[in-house]
Write a protein that holds these residues in place. Structure first.
Motif, PDB file in Angstrom:
ATOM      1  N   GLU A 103       0.830  -1.209   0.000  1.00  0.00           N
ATOM      2  CA  GLU A 103       0.000   0.000   0.000  1.00  0.00           C
ATOM      3  C   GLU A 103       0.861   1.254   0.000  1.00  0.00           C
ATOM      4  O   GLU A 103       0.542   2.231  -0.706  1.00  0.00           O
ATOM      5  N   GLU A 104       1.956   1.237   0.761  1.00  0.00           N
ATOM      6  CA  GLU A 104       2.856   2.391   0.776  1.00  0.00           C
ATOM      7  C   GLU A 104       3.483   2.608  -0.599  1.00  0.00           C
ATOM      8  O   GLU A 104       3.649   3.748  -1.051  1.00  0.00           O
ATOM      9  N   GLY A 105       3.843   1.497  -1.256  1.00  0.00           N
ATOM     10  CA  GLY A 105       4.428   1.607  -2.591  1.00  0.00           C
ATOM     11  C   GLY A 105       3.443   2.154  -3.606  1.00  0.00           C
ATOM     12  O   GLY A 105       3.813   2.921  -4.504  1.00  0.00           O
ATOM     13  N   ILE A 106       2.162   1.788  -3.458  1.00  0.00           N
ATOM     14  CA  ILE A 106       1.126   2.307  -4.356  1.00  0.00           C
ATOM     15  C   ILE A 106       0.937   3.805  -4.123  1.00  0.00           C
ATOM     16  O   ILE A 106       0.870   4.601  -5.069  1.00  0.00           O
ATOM     17  N   GLU A 107       0.874   4.197  -2.854  1.00  0.00           N
ATOM     18  CA  GLU A 107       0.658   5.603  -2.511  1.00  0.00           C
ATOM     19  C   GLU A 107       1.819   6.479  -2.971  1.00  0.00           C
ATOM     20  O   GLU A 107       1.623   7.636  -3.372  1.00  0.00           O
ATOM     21  N   PHE A 161       4.651   1.556  -7.050  1.00  0.00           N
ATOM     22  CA  PHE A 161       3.912   0.398  -7.537  1.00  0.00           C
ATOM     23  C   PHE A 161       2.639   0.847  -8.239  1.00  0.00           C
ATOM     24  O   PHE A 161       2.058   1.875  -7.894  1.00  0.00           O
ATOM     25  N   ARG A 162       2.200   0.042  -9.184  1.00  0.00           N
ATOM     26  CA  ARG A 162       0.910   0.308  -9.810  1.00  0.00           C
ATOM     27  C   ARG A 162      -0.213  -0.066  -8.843  1.00  0.00           C
ATOM     28  O   ARG A 162       0.018  -0.747  -7.839  1.00  0.00           O
ATOM     29  N   ASP A 163      -1.398   0.349  -9.151  1.00  0.00           N
ATOM     30  CA  ASP A 163      -2.539   0.111  -8.268  1.00  0.00           C
ATOM     31  C   ASP A 163      -2.985  -1.351  -8.373  1.00  0.00           C
ATOM     32  O   ASP A 163      -3.411  -1.810  -9.434  1.00  0.00           O
ATOM     33  N   VAL A 164      -2.838  -2.096  -7.290  1.00  0.00           N
ATOM     34  CA  VAL A 164      -3.241  -3.499  -7.236  1.00  0.00           C
ATOM     35  C   VAL A 164      -4.049  -3.725  -5.959  1.00  0.00           C
ATOM     36  O   VAL A 164      -4.133  -2.846  -5.099  1.00  0.00           O
ATOM     37  N   ALA A 209      -3.832  -4.815  -2.734  1.00  0.00           N
ATOM     38  CA  ALA A 209      -2.734  -5.074  -1.800  1.00  0.00           C
ATOM     39  C   ALA A 209      -3.064  -6.214  -0.841  1.00  0.00           C
ATOM     40  O   ALA A 209      -2.196  -7.016  -0.497  1.00  0.00           O
ATOM     41  N   THR A 210      -4.316  -6.292  -0.426  1.00  0.00           N
ATOM     42  CA  THR A 210      -4.720  -7.340   0.504  1.00  0.00           C
ATOM     43  C   THR A 210      -4.586  -8.721  -0.134  1.00  0.00           C
ATOM     44  O   THR A 210      -4.062  -9.665   0.479  1.00  0.00           O
ATOM     45  N   LEU A 211      -5.040  -8.842  -1.362  1.00  0.00           N
ATOM     46  CA  LEU A 211      -4.952 -10.122  -2.065  1.00  0.00           C
ATOM     47  C   LEU A 211      -3.505 -10.500  -2.330  1.00  0.00           C
ATOM     48  O   LEU A 211      -3.123 -11.676  -2.215  1.00  0.00           O
ATOM     49  N   MET A 212      -2.678  -9.505  -2.676  1.00  0.00           N
ATOM     50  CA  MET A 212      -1.274  -9.783  -2.921  1.00  0.00           C
ATOM     51  C   MET A 212      -0.576 -10.231  -1.636  1.00  0.00           C
ATOM     52  O   MET A 212       0.222 -11.174  -1.644  1.00  0.00           O
ATOM     53  N   GLY A 213      -0.881  -9.570  -0.532  1.00  0.00           N
ATOM     54  CA  GLY A 213      -0.302  -9.985   0.748  1.00  0.00           C
ATOM     55  C   GLY A 213      -0.704 -11.397   1.113  1.00  0.00           C
ATOM     56  O   GLY A 213       0.106 -12.180   1.637  1.00  0.00           O
ATOM     57  N   GLN A 214      -1.949 -11.746   0.824  1.00  0.00           N
ATOM     58  CA  GLN A 214      -2.451 -13.094   1.069  1.00  0.00           C
ATOM     59  C   GLN A 214      -1.669 -14.113   0.251  1.00  0.00           C
ATOM     60  O   GLN A 214      -1.232 -15.153   0.754  1.00  0.00           O
ATOM     61  N   LEU A 215      -1.490 -13.827  -1.030  1.00  0.00           N
ATOM     62  CA  LEU A 215      -0.796 -14.750  -1.923  1.00  0.00           C
ATOM     63  C   LEU A 215       0.645 -14.968  -1.486  1.00  0.00           C
ATOM     64  O   LEU A 215       1.117 -16.115  -1.392  1.00  0.00           O
ATOM     65  N   VAL A 216       1.366 -13.891  -1.223  1.00  0.00           N
ATOM     66  CA  VAL A 216       2.771 -13.999  -0.832  1.00  0.00           C
ATOM     67  C   VAL A 216       2.910 -14.798   0.467  1.00  0.00           C
ATOM     68  O   VAL A 216       3.768 -15.684   0.584  1.00  0.00           O
ATOM     69  N   THR A 217       2.054 -14.518   1.425  1.00  0.00           N
ATOM     70  CA  THR A 217       2.114 -15.218   2.708  1.00  0.00           C
ATOM     71  C   THR A 217       1.817 -16.698   2.539  1.00  0.00           C
ATOM     72  O   THR A 217       2.481 -17.554   3.154  1.00  0.00           O
ATOM     73  N   ASP A 218       0.853 -17.041   1.692  1.00  0.00           N
ATOM     74  CA  ASP A 218       0.528 -18.444   1.464  1.00  0.00           C
ATOM     75  C   ASP A 218       1.669 -19.178   0.754  1.00  0.00           C
ATOM     76  O   ASP A 218       1.953 -20.346   1.052  1.00  0.00           O
ATOM     77  N   VAL A 219       2.316 -18.515  -0.187  1.00  0.00           N
ATOM     78  CA  VAL A 219       3.455 -19.128  -0.883  1.00  0.00           C
ATOM     79  C   VAL A 219       4.586 -19.404   0.105  1.00  0.00           C
ATOM     80  O   VAL A 219       5.222 -20.467   0.075  1.00  0.00           O
ATOM     81  N   ILE A 220       4.834 -18.465   0.993  1.00  0.00           N
ATOM     82  CA  ILE A 220       5.878 -18.635   2.011  1.00  0.00           C
ATOM     83  C   ILE A 220       5.576 -19.853   2.881  1.00  0.00           C
ATOM     84  O   ILE A 220       6.434 -20.713   3.107  1.00  0.00           O
TER      85      ILE A 220
END
Length: 203
Positions: free
Chosen positions: A145-149, A153-156, A158-169
């Motif tokens: 979110e900070e990167g978007i603001e 970063f482009r507008d994505v 952020a919640t879904l991306m955080g979910q995906l990254v955490t699940d992959v980890i």
């Protein structure tokens, strides 16, 4: 003895007990662990454990929080670091861990994941793990979110991306620990870079 000395002493003693618990769990596993096993892993008398903890369950609950604190409290990022640098640091921490003088990252993760497995039948421990998961995911979401603001970063979503990254980890750590796939963390890191983090930038 001063109050400050007593506080330091108590803190040091608890640290000794926590490290002894790591070693005992690594040798005996969660199911077969006895307080005696923990006592045998330290120079202090077993009575010290009973002074600080009300039995095995209380000790393991404190131990679980201790493990989590070790990881959450050791992510080091410069105050003026850009969002991508901070994301990299947080992801690397989860996948590869901080340095420990004794009992390395994957030894600790093995113990962590064993407790994680048993948490499905333990509401209190499940809550501790759930809160930890939320904090990992939340820290990633916040940086995105900070990167978007800031316009980096482009507008994505952020919640879904955080979910995906955490699940992959979590999946990569589990695959390494349970299946013995030692290259799983490195593969996950490359996949996160190529298919997730690189997508934060405009084509």
């Amino acid at each position: 003895m001063s109050d400050s000395s007593e506080t330091v002493s108590a803190k040091d003693t608890r640290e000794v007990i926590m490290e002894a618990t790591f070693r005992a769990l690594s040798k005996h596993g969660y199911k077969d662990l006895r307080m005696r096993d923990i006592g045998e892993e330290m120079d202090l008398t077993r009575q010290v454990i009973h002074y600080h903890f009300d039995g095995k369950y209380d000790l393991l609950s404190s131990f679980l929080e201790h493990v989590i604190d070790q990881y959450e409290g050791s992510v080091e990022v410069e105050a003026d670091a850009d969002p991508r640098t901070e994301l990299d640091a947080r992801i690397d921490q989860c996948l590869f861990g901080p340095e420990f003088e004794e009992f390395g990252h994957w030894d600790r993760m093995k113990v962590y994941h064993e407790l994680y497995t048993y948490a499905q039948n333990d509401e209190a421990h499940r809550e501790i793990f759930d809160e930890h998961y939320d904090r990992i995911r939340g820290s990633i979401v916040e940086v995105v979110e900070e990167g978007i603001e800031s316009g980096e970063f482009r507008d994505v979503d952020a919640t879904l991306m955080g979910q995906l990254v955490t699940d992959v980890i979590h999946a990569a750590r589990g695959r390494r620990i349970s299946l013995g796939h030692e290259d799983a963390p490195e593969q996950a890191r490359r996949a996160i870079d190529e298919f997730v983090l690189d997508s934060l930038y405009e084509a």
